[in-house]
Design an enzyme around this catalytic site. Structure first.
Site, short mmCIF file in Angstrom:
data_model
loop_
_atom_site.label_atom_id
_atom_site.label_comp_id
_atom_site.label_asym_id
_atom_site.label_seq_id
_atom_site.Cartn_x
_atom_site.Cartn_y
_atom_site.Cartn_z
N SER B 149 29.42 16.80 -20.42
CA SER B 149 30.69 16.02 -18.68
C SER B 149 29.28 16.27 -18.45
O SER B 149 29.52 15.24 -17.58
CB SER B 149 31.47 17.57 -18.76
OG SER B 149 32.14 17.58 -20.00
N GLU B 429 34.30 9.99 -21.76
CA GLU B 429 35.02 8.76 -20.84
C GLU B 429 35.46 10.40 -20.14
O GLU B 429 36.40 9.78 -19.58
CB GLU B 429 36.04 7.72 -21.30
CG GLU B 429 35.42 6.89 -21.45
CD GLU B 429 34.32 6.45 -21.22
OE1 GLU B 429 34.51 6.75 -19.74
OE2 GLU B 429 33.73 5.52 -21.83
N ASP B 431 35.47 14.17 -19.98
CA ASP B 431 36.64 15.69 -20.71
C ASP B 431 38.11 15.92 -19.29
O ASP B 431 38.12 15.53 -18.30
CB ASP B 431 36.26 16.83 -20.76
CG ASP B 431 36.69 17.93 -20.45
OD1 ASP B 431 37.32 18.66 -22.41
OD2 ASP B 431 37.62 18.63 -19.95
C1 LIG Z 1 35.09 10.83 -31.10
C2 LIG Z 1 33.99 10.83 -29.38
C3 LIG Z 1 33.66 9.10 -29.71
C4 LIG Z 1 32.63 8.90 -29.10
N1 LIG Z 1 31.18 8.22 -28.56
C5 LIG Z 1 30.48 8.86 -27.96
C6 LIG Z 1 29.96 7.64 -27.03
O1 LIG Z 1 29.68 6.30 -27.94
N2 LIG Z 1 28.81 7.67 -26.66
C7 LIG Z 1 29.09 8.63 -25.77
O2 LIG Z 1 27.47 9.05 -25.35
N3 LIG Z 1 29.22 9.74 -25.81
C8 LIG Z 1 30.26 9.63 -26.96
N4 LIG Z 1 31.23 10.54 -27.06
C9 LIG Z 1 30.75 11.78 -26.01
C10 LIG Z 1 31.92 12.49 -25.29
O3 LIG Z 1 32.03 11.71 -24.13
C11 LIG Z 1 31.48 14.23 -24.51
O4 LIG Z 1 31.99 15.11 -26.52
C12 LIG Z 1 32.31 14.71 -23.93
O5 LIG Z 1 31.88 13.53 -22.74
C13 LIG Z 1 32.49 15.60 -23.59
O6 LIG Z 1 31.50 16.05 -23.71
P1 LIG Z 1 31.06 17.23 -24.21
O7 LIG Z 1 31.37 17.14 -25.21
O8 LIG Z 1 29.41 18.06 -24.00
O9 LIG Z 1 32.75 18.39 -23.80
P2 LIG Z 1 31.82 19.95 -22.78
O10 LIG Z 1 31.11 19.59 -21.60
O11 LIG Z 1 31.21 21.03 -23.28
O12 LIG Z 1 33.18 20.53 -22.70
C14 LIG Z 1 33.47 21.46 -23.41
C15 LIG Z 1 34.47 22.65 -22.36
O13 LIG Z 1 34.38 23.05 -21.10
C16 LIG Z 1 35.07 22.87 -20.56
N5 LIG Z 1 34.01 22.33 -18.60
C17 LIG Z 1 33.09 22.25 -19.03
N6 LIG Z 1 32.64 21.54 -17.65
C18 LIG Z 1 33.64 22.23 -16.65
C19 LIG Z 1 33.34 22.53 -15.65
N7 LIG Z 1 32.43 22.03 -14.50
N8 LIG Z 1 34.30 22.97 -14.72
C20 LIG Z 1 34.96 23.71 -15.54
N9 LIG Z 1 35.03 23.18 -17.12
C21 LIG Z 1 34.57 22.52 -16.96
C22 LIG Z 1 35.37 21.38 -20.84
O14 LIG Z 1 36.88 20.85 -20.23
C23 LIG Z 1 35.91 22.19 -22.46
O15 LIG Z 1 36.35 22.65 -22.20
C24 LIG Z 1 32.36 10.80 -28.01
C25 LIG Z 1 33.03 12.10 -28.07
C26 LIG Z 1 33.92 11.92 -29.10
C27 LIG Z 1 35.10 13.15 -29.04
#
Ligand SMILES: Cc1cc2nc3c(=O)[nH]c(=O)nc-3n(C[C@H](O)[C@H](O)[C@H](O)COP(=O)(O)OP(=O)(O)OC[C@H]3O[C@@H](n4cnc5c(N)ncnc54)[C@H](O)[C@@H]3O)c2cc1C
Ligand SMILES: Cc1cc2nc3c(=O)[nH]c(=O)nc-3n(C[C@H](O)[C@H](O)[C@H](O)COP(=O)(O)OP(=O)(O)OC[C@H]3O[C@@H](n4cnc5c(N)ncnc54)[C@H](O)[C@@H]3O)c2cc1C
Lengths: 534, 534
Positions: B149, B429, B431
Site C-alpha cells: 500500500s 490496485e 487495498d
Molecule cells: C493476486 C495479486 C496480484 C498482484 N499483482 C501485482 C502486480 O502485478 N504488480 C505489483 O506491483 N503488485 C501486485 N500485487 C500486489 C498488490 O498491489 C498489493 O498486495 C497491494 O497493494 C496491498 O499491499 P500489501 O499486500 O502490502 O498490504 P498491506 O499494505 O501490508 O496491508 C495489510 C493490512 O494493513 C492495512 N493498512 C495498510 N496501510 C494502512 C493505513 N494507512 N491505515 C489503515 N490500515 C492500513 C490494510 O488495510 C490491510 O488490512 C498483487 C497482489 C495480488 C494479491
C-alpha cells in the site's frame, strides 16, 4: 517480513510484553483446566515433531497425492495412538492436530455414533468392536443428489422381502444417488445408509441401514453397488483430502437385522413396529454434534485471528513522517475495528462451546429421567448457535485473510486453506438458513405460548418477563452504564422479544399462515440473530 | 439436477416465460449498444467452440500443467486475433472470455499503459512496437515484500552513475525484493520497475524504469537478476495460472534512457529536472484502470448470480405437503432476499461502470484543457467505487456459492474458482480500506471547504446544499413515496452529508489532528459507503 530485515526490533515480543492479563490463567480458562492445557500441549508437540504429519506441502500436492497422504497420516496416527496407548481424550486431540479431513472423521464422528445411537444393544455388540479395531471402515450416507436439507424427501428405497428375510436397497432415480458422504468415494467398506423403509407395500419414511459396500478381501465394490468420488472441492489442499463420494444401488440385498432397530423394527413377517424407546433420545446426539461444531468454530477462528494479529503486529506500512519507523498496521484504528471483534468472538464461541457441553449433559440426564420439557428449547438453541457461529466464523476467516493484504492471498499464509476447509460448516449438519428458519418457528410458537400464560424455560426464560420487557426503557444513560452486564442483557432481551412479538403479529395479520411465514421469514432471521447473541 | 430425473418440467424455460421485461432490450442496455451485443456474442461463441480454450478441466490440473495451459491459450488467442484480423474491441473481448489470468493481462493492462503514460514520445516509439508484436513481454514490478500500500516506502534503488551514463538497480534489503508482479515469475523478458531514484547523492523518491530481466535468446535471467515464482495462491485453478513472481537486483546496470522520462528526467550530468508535463496527467490512467475494475466487478458478479439464480430455479426442496412437487428454492423468501439484491447490484455496477467510462473521457478532456478542478473529486469517486464494488462483489460471489447449498462447494459448480480468482481485487490496485481512508480525507477537506463557502463539484455537488440537507425532514410518509427517486436521493444525500459533518466535528474536537483521524477513521468508512451509494 520486516523482522528479517536486520536490525528490526522483535515486534511480537514487544506486544506480548505489554499484555495486561494473566496469560497462563487465560490458557487454563481457554482449555478448560490445567490438565487440558498440558494434554493439548503434549499432543500438539507430538504432531508438530513428527515428519509424517508435516503440512507445509499440502497445498502443492495433486488430488491423488493428497489423498494418499491422508491415508498415510490416518494410518500413522492410528499406529501412534496404539503404540503410545493414548486415552480417548488424547487420541481425539492428536487427530485434531493432524488436521486433515479424512474418512476417519466420518468413521468416528458419524458411523460409530449412528450405530451407538440408533442400533440395538445386539447390533452394537456385533458392529462396534469391528469398527473400533478398523476391521471395517464406515461412512454416513444420507444426502442424495436431489435432497440435502429435506431429509424426508430422500428417494433411496429399502424394501423388505419376507421371502428371503432381506431388505432390497435400490436407487430408483438419478436424483436418488447418494452424493457427498465423506469416506465413501474410496475408503469405506460399510455405510449407514438412510432410505425409505417399505414393507407390506407401505412407505414408513426414512430409516438407517448398515450396508456393506466393498469387499473385505480386495476392497472392490460389491455386486450392484456403483461408487465414485464426486470431484474437486473449494481450495487447494483443504477438503480435497476427503473422498466425498457418490453411491448407487441396483437391488442390493442386506439381511433384515442390518436395519438400525433401536427405535423401530420390521419383524420376520414384515410388520413395522415401534419399540418403547422414545424417539426424543436421538436429539441428545444432535445436541452433542452441534456442541462440537460450535467448539470447532472457535478453534478455526482462533487460528485465523492468531495469524492476522501476529501479521498486523509485524507488518508496518505508512506513518513515518520524519524518516522514523513506520506504523505497525495493528495500531491503525481501522485494522483494530476489523480484527478485535473477531478476536473477542473466538473467545466467546469457546465459552459458549463449554456451556453447550454442560447443556448436553443436562439434556441427557433429563432424557434418562424421561423429562422432555427442555428438549425443544435445547434443540432450537443449538441449531441457532450452530448457524450463527459457523456463518460468522467463515466470514471472519476471510476477513482475517484480507487483513493480511496481499500476503493473505498466498497459500503460504495458511489462510486460504483455512477458509476453504472451514466454510462448508455453513452447509453441512443443517444449512444455516434452514436451521434459522427452524429456530424461528420455535420462537413464534413460544411467543404464542407465553401469550397463553405458559412459562418458557432455559435460554428463553426471559420471555416470561414479557410485560416488563415490552415497555421498559434502557437503563443506559452514560457511556459507563454499558459496562454493567445487566443493562446490556436487558437491552438484548428487550430487543429480541420485541422483534419476536412483532414478527408474530405480522404473521397473524397475513392472509394465510403459510404466506405469513414466507413474508416474515427474513426478518425472523434477524430476530434469531439477536436472540442467539444472548 | 431434478431436471434429469425424467418427467420433470423444464423449470428454466418456465421462469423465462414469465419475464415481464423486454429481454432483448435489456441485452442491449447491458452491453451498451446493439453492436456490442453482437460482438460479445460472436467472441463468446468463438471461445466456447474452440477446444484449446476449454475450461472444464482447469481445477484438476497441477500448477505446472495449469501454467503450461495458460501459455498455450495465450499463444492460441494471439494466433486467432492475428488470423481473424480482430479489432482491438474484439481482441479484448476474446481475451476476456478466455478468462484465465496470465502474463498477457499485465503486458497489455499494465506494462504497455505505463510506457504510454509515463514514457516520452521517443521511448514510446522505441518500446511499444516491440511490445505490440510480443517481441518483448513486460510486467509491472511495483510491490515489494515489505511495501504494498505504501508505495512511497519502496526500497529498491536506482542510483545514477554519471561515469557510465547508467542507472544501477539494486535490492538493498530482503524486504526490498519485488514480490507479487504477475508475469514476473516465468514469462516476462522486461519489467517496468519502480525504484527510488538517487542521483548526486540525493533521493528523489519513486520513479519507473524499464529493465530487461531475461535474455531474448534463451530466456535465462540476466546477470545480477534473481527471479522466481512466489508459490500457490487461493483456490484450485483460479489465479494459479498466473506466475506472480519475486525479483532481486544485485547492482544491475541499465542505460539512463530507460528511466520513464515523461514527467521528470535525469540529464547526462546527473541533474534531476522536471519536464513541463503536469503530473496530474497520470491520474487519467488511474481513472481508466479503476473504471475497468468496476466493470469487471459487474462481470464477475453477474456470472455468480446467473449460476445461483438458475440453480435456485431448478433446485426443489421441501414444501410438498400432499405428495405434490416440492417448492423451487427460488420461491423461498429467504432465498430471494439473499439473491435478488445481488442480482440488482450486478446491474447497478454495470451502469456505474458505463458512467465511469464517461467520467474518464470527461476527465481527459479537462486535462487536455489544463483544467484540474474536477480531478480530486474524480479521483476520490473512483477510489470509493473501486473499494465498495469489489468488496461487495467478493462477498456476493461467496453468498451465491452458499445459496447453492452443498453443490456450490464443488468445483464443478464454477463458484469456488470464481470467488478465489476474484477476491484479490479487494487487495490489488489499492487495498480497499486504504482507499476508503483516502476518500475520507477528501471528504473531510470538502466539508471544511464548503463551510468556507466553496462550491463542490461533480458527484459531491449536493454538499453545496448544506443548509437544506442538514435540516430537512424526509418527504417520505407512505410506502409509495419510496418509489419517488428524488425522495430516495434526498435521504441518501442528507445521511451522507450529516455523517460527514459529524465526522469532521469529531476530528476537530480531538486533541491532535492525527489522533482525531485515527479515532474516527472507522466511522468515516461507513460514511464513505453511504456516499458512494449515491
Ligand atoms: C493476486 C495479486 C496480484 C498482484 N499483482 C501485482 C502486480 O502485478 N504488480 C505489483 O506491483 N503488485 C501486485 N500485487 C500486489 C498488490 O498491489 C498489493 O498486495 C497491494 O497493494 C496491498 O499491499 P500489501 O499486500 O502490502 O498490504 P498491506 O499494505 O501490508 O496491508 C495489510 C493490512 O494493513 C492495512 N493498512 C495498510 N496501510 C494502512 C493505513 N494507512 N491505515 C489503515 N490500515 C492500513 C490494510 O488495510 C490491510 O488490512 C498483487 C497482489 C495480488 C494479491
Ligand atoms: C464438505 C461437505 C461434506 C458433506 N458430508 C456429508 C456426509 O458425510 N454425509 C452426508 O449424508 N451428507 C454430507 N454432506 C451433504 C450436506 O449435508 C448437504 O449439502 C446439506 O444438508 C445441504 O443440503 P443441500 O446441499 O441439498 O442444499 P439445499 O437444501 O439444496 O439448499 C440450497 C439452497 O436452498 C435453501 N433452502 C433449502 N430449503 C429451504 C427452505 N425450506 N426454506 C428456505 N430456503 C431453503 C438453502 O438455504 C440454500 O440456500 C456434505 C456436504 C459438504 C459440503
Amino acid at each position: 517480513m520486516a523482522a528479517d530485515g536486520g536490525g528490526e526490533p522483535d515486534h511480537l515480543a514487544g506486544e506480548r510484553a505489554t499484555a495486561q492479563f494473566d496469560v497462563d490463567g487465560m490458557k487454563v480458562a481457554w482449555a478448560g483446566s490445567r490438565h487440558a492445557v498440558e494434554v493439548a500441549d503434549r499432543m500438539a508437540r507430538l504432531v508438530a515433531s513428527d515428519p509424517v504429519f508435516r503440512k507445509d506441502t499440502r497445498t502443492m500436492l495433486s488430488r491423488k497425492e493428497l489423498f494418499k497422504d491422508t491415508l498415510k497420516k490416518a494410518a500413522h496416527a492410528w499406529k501412534r495412538i496404539v503404540e503410545l496407548r493414548l486415552t480417548e481424550e488424547e487420541a481425539n486431540l492428536l487427530r485434531l492436530y493432524v488436521d486433515q479431513p479424512g474418512y476417519v472423521d466420518l468413521h468416528w464422528g458419524m458411523f460409530v455414533p449412528a450405530i451407538k445411537g440408533q442400533g440395538t444393544e445386539e447390533q452394537q455388540k456385533k458392529w462396534l468392536p469391528m469398527a473400533y479395531k478398523f476391521q471395517i471402515i464406515g461412512c454416513y450416507a444420507q444426502t442424495e443428489l436431489g435432497h440435502g436439507s429435506n431429509v424426508q424427501g430422500l428417494e433411496t428405497t429399502a424394501t423388505f422381502d419376507p421371502s428371503t428375510d432381506e431388505f432390497v436397497m435400490h436407487s430408483p432415480t438419478l436424483t436418488s444417488s447418494k452424493w457427498w458422504p465423506g469416506g465413501l468415494g474410496k475408503a469405506s467398506t460399510h455405510a449407514v445408509v438412510y432410505a425409505r423403509l417399505i414393507t407390506e407395500g407401505k412407505d414408513y419414511g426414512i430409516h438407517g441401514f448398515i450396508v456393506q459396500l466393498r469387499s473385505l478381501d480386495d476392497h472392490s465394490p460389491l455386486p450392484g453397488v456403483t461408487l465414485g468420488d464426486i470431484g474437486g472441492k473449494f481450495g487447494s489442499g483443504a477438503y480435497n483430502s476427503m473422498d466425498n463420494g457418490v453411491l448407487r444401488f441396483d437391488h442390493v440385498r442386506i439381511p433384515r437385522d442390518q436395519m438400525l432397530m433401536r427405535l423401530s423394527q420390521v419383524t420376520r413377517e414384515g410388520k413395522y413396529v415401534h419399540s418403547d424407546v422414545p424417539k426424543q433420545l436421538l436429539y441428545g446426539t444432535m445436541v452433542y454434534v452441534r456442541q462440537t461444531i460450535v467448539a470447532d468454530a472457535s478453534k478455526a477462528l482462533s487460528r485465523a485471528v492468531c495469524i492476522a494479529v501476529r501479521y498486523s503486529a509485524i507488518r508496518k506500512q505508512f506513518g513515518s513522517q520524519d524518516g522514523g519507523p513506520e506504523t505497525q498496521v495493528l495500531n491503525y484504528k481501522t485494522q483494530q475495528s476489523r480484527l478485535f471483534p473477531l478476536l473477542a468472538s473466538a473467545y466467546a464461541y469457546r465459552f459458549v462451546g463449554q456451556w453447550l457441553k454442560w447443556l448436553y449433559t443436562d439434556v441427557n440426564q433429563k432424557l434418562e429421567a424421561k423429562d422432555y420439557s427442555t428438549l425443544p428449547e435445547a434443540h432450537a438453541c443449538t441449531a441457532g448457535l450452530k448457524s450463527v457461529t459457523t456463518s460468522a466464523t467463515a466470514d471472519a476467516i476471510e476477513e482475517c485473510r484480507k487483513l493480511c493484504g496481499g500476503h493473505g492471498y498466498l497459500n503460504s499464509s495458511g489462510l486460504p486453506e483455512l477458509f476453504a476447509v472451514y466454510v462448508p460448516a455453513c452447509t453441512y449438519e443443517g444449512d444455516n438458513v434452514v436451521l434459522l428458519l427452524q429456530v424461528a418457528r420455535f420462537l413464534m410458537k413460544t411467543v404464542s405460548q407465553v401469550a397463553a400464560g405458559k412459562q418458557p424455560v432455559g435460554t428463553i426464560a426471559y420471555m416470561g418477563n414479557i410485560q416488563h420487557l415490552m415497555q421498559c426503557k434502557s437503563a443506559v444513560n452514560t457511556a459507563e452504564d454499558w459496562l454493567n452486564p445487566a443493562a446490556i442483557k436487558e437491552v438484548f432481551e428487550a430487543r429480541a422479544l420485541r422483534m419476536a412479538v412483532n414478527c408474530a403479529q405480522n404473521i397473524s395479520k397475513a392472509p394465510s399462515q403459510e404466506e405469513g411465514w414466507c413474508c416474515t421469514s427474513s426478518s425472523v432471521i434477524s430476530n434469531m440473530k439477536a436472540w442467539v447473541l444472548l
